[in-house]
Scaffold this active site. Structure first.
Site, PDB file in Angstrom:
ATOM      1  N   LYS A 184       0.858  -1.185   0.000  1.00 22.70           N
ATOM      2  CA  LYS A 184       0.000   0.000   0.000  1.00 22.70           C
ATOM      3  C   LYS A 184       0.892   1.231   0.000  1.00 22.70           C
ATOM      4  O   LYS A 184       1.936   1.260   0.668  1.00 22.70           O
ATOM      5  CB  LYS A 184      -0.897  -0.025   1.235  1.00 22.70           C
ATOM      6  CG  LYS A 184      -1.879   1.132   1.337  1.00 22.70           C
ATOM      7  CD  LYS A 184      -2.765   0.944   2.563  1.00 22.70           C
ATOM      8  CE  LYS A 184      -3.713   2.111   2.747  1.00 22.70           C
ATOM      9  NZ  LYS A 184      -4.599   1.944   3.928  1.00 22.70           N
ATOM     10  N   SER A 199      -9.140   3.303   3.181  1.00 22.41           N
ATOM     11  CA  SER A 199      -8.088   3.854   2.339  1.00 22.41           C
ATOM     12  C   SER A 199      -7.275   2.815   1.578  1.00 22.41           C
ATOM     13  O   SER A 199      -6.437   3.163   0.750  1.00 22.41           O
ATOM     14  CB  SER A 199      -7.135   4.699   3.191  1.00 22.41           C
ATOM     15  OG  SER A 199      -6.471   3.896   4.162  1.00 22.41           O
ATOM     16  N   SER A 259     -10.118   1.047   7.219  1.00 23.01           N
ATOM     17  CA  SER A 259      -9.484   1.163   5.902  1.00 23.01           C
ATOM     18  C   SER A 259      -9.137  -0.153   5.228  1.00 23.01           C
ATOM     19  O   SER A 259      -8.797  -0.163   4.047  1.00 23.01           O
ATOM     20  CB  SER A 259      -8.223   2.030   6.003  1.00 23.01           C
ATOM     21  OG  SER A 259      -8.578   3.375   6.202  1.00 23.01           O
TER      22      SER A 259
END
Length: 484
Positions: free
Chosen positions: A77, A152, A176
């Site tokens: 990520k 996210s 997230s």
């Protein structure tokens, strides 16, 4: 015959172990899929193809096959730093930042034998629960490109759902991992605070953010989580590592066996109910009933429950969210102009807070943690909707008004942040689809250290509903023959 990406991550690992496919071949397979499929999806912000090929050869030649992720591709990520790879954090402010050192989570996944293919997209500094940023294209939902992927860890979810990766690590500070998993029809697991040594949450503001897996199946999520916990096998040696007493068994075993009967709470209340108008869509309630019926038919006990009203939560969580943005490295007007309006609003609000404001908020959330755990303690796990609404259309969130944007995020996903505050584990399961073909999921909240129970429950429901065989429209594209 099935192509490698049509197999589960566990099946791919088993094929690697048997020598039916090599790490280099599997890496090339996924690099080809990314090149063909990702241009319209926005899953990746960078693809490090040359480094991935070099890494795959290293794993193949020099690392023992017994490593828990031996030869399996994944992607970092873009909130995680990998030495020599740009880390943009979803922001125009960080476009030129290239870290010299890798984060602990990156090192842990490398030590487990994984092969990173690049960076998955994230919203600016991971602050919103949707992945639409001015720094690049939005992460589009593989079930419907007009819908967002959540956030996210939105890019990670898109990559896994579109079969561009077997699974992916994400981070979860208010939902997230679980929000994009639910939006994209995946399993997403937020571990207990302290469970993952390299991203434990213990050293984070409010103890909120931890690392967790996004995957197509419960077993795949457990496979990745085990590698996060103890990448070299055995008990992790780390200051921020917590485990239930006597619990050294791999979580994958619980996910594969899927055994046990449990007492479950069923809850549709949240910590936000008294401050915001929370309306649960019929599609979310229908998904909840699918899970309720499934668990009831398997002999689990179910009982409705509700949270006690508590007006301390909302102002305290807002304070922590704003305080977390205060340290963004935008110290000049020129740098601030590069930030998106929501980020700028959060940062400036955070910088207006006093030390007393922050101390009071932390104390309030600590008290809420104790209360939340006490209220749910009679259950082995508590079942809630994953999201209150269907996956949101791209552009749905207010891009200018911070207060309205915050309210929209709360109304979309009211059931996730209270789990971060409490430090409890939670798993999202993709139980059904709407009439329009959009995935809808449920969340199971566990006891402290209760990941094995969540995985066992998830495996039982997965066997009944068979969601691992559902394929989004965007999961097509080039494939290789089945492992030889």
């Amino acid at each position: 015959m099935a192509a490698p990406h049509e197999l589960t991550a566990l099946e791919q690992w088993q094929a690697l172990q048997r020598g039916e496919i090599s790490p280099t071949e599997l890496t090339e397979h996924y690099l080809g899929r990314i090149e063909a499929q990702d241009s319209g999806l926005g899953a990746f912000v960078s693809v490090t193809a040359d480094a991935a090929r070099k890494r795959a050869r290293f794993v193949e030649q020099l690392m023992p096959r017994s490593m828990p992720l031996w030869g399996l591709p994944f992607a970092d990520k873009d909130l995680q730093s990998r030495a020599g790879v740009p880390a943009r954090f979803g922001s125009r402010l960080m476009q030129d930042y290239v870290p010299a050192e890798s984060d602990d989570l990156v090192l842990a996944l490398d030590a487990a034998g994984g092969v990173s293919l690049g960076k998955t997209s994230t919203p600016e500094f991971g602050l919103p629960s949707y992945t639409e940023t001015l720094a690049g294209p939005p992460a589009r939902n593989p079930w419907d490109r007009s819908r967002g992927a959540g956030g996210s860890s939105g890019g990670a979810a898109v990559a896994v759902a579109a079969r561009l990766l077997p699974f992916a690590p994400g981070s979860d500070g208010g939902g997230s991992v679980r929000i994009p998993a639910a939006a994209c029809g995946l399993v997403g697991l937020k571990p207990s605070r302290g469970r993952v040594p390299s991203s434990s949450g213990i050293n984070a503001l409010g103890g909120l953010s931890v690392a967790g897996p996004l995957a197509r199946t419960v077993a795949d999520a457990a496979l990745l989580l085990d590698a996060m916990i103890a990448p070299r096998g055995g008990h992790p040696q780390h200051l921020y590592s917590l485990r239930p007493p006597g619990d050294d068994a791999p979580l994958l075993a619980a996910a594969v066996r899927g055994e046990g009967r449990f007492q479950l709470g069923v809850m549709t209340t949240s910590a936000w109910d008294d401050a915001y108008p929370i309306e649960i869509a019929p599609e979310a309630l229908a998904a909840l009933m699918v899970a309720v019926d499934g668990f009831a038919s398997m002999g689990h006990g179910l009982e409705e429950t509700a949270l006690e009203p508590d007006d301390s939560y909302v102002p305290a969580f807002r304070t922590i969210w704003q305080a977390g943005a205060a340290g963004i490295p935008a110290d000049t007007p020129e740098q601030e102009k590069l930030l998106e309006p929501l980020t700028r609003w959060l940062m400036n609000r955070g910088r207006e807070l006093s030390a007393r404001d922050l101390a009071q908020a932390l104390a309030a959330l600590s008290a809420y943690e104790r209360s939340f755990i006490r209220q749910l303690s009679r259950f082995d796990a508590v079942l809630t909707p994953a999201l209150a609404l269907t996956p949101r259309p791209l552009g749905w969130y207010d891009a200018v008004d911070g207060e309205r944007n915050f309210a929209q995020q709360v109304q979309y996903t009211p059931f996730t942040s209270m789990v971060n505050v409490s430090g409890l584990p939670a798993i999202v399961l993709p139980v059904t689809e709407t009439g329009a073909g959009l995935p809808m999921g449920v969340q199971l909240i566990g006891r402290p250290g209760g990941e094995a129970t969540l995985l066992a429950l998830g495996a039982q429901l997965e066997r009944r509903l068979q969601w691992q065989h559902r394929t989004p429209p965007e999961a097509g594209g080039p494939g290789l023959p089945c492992p030889r």
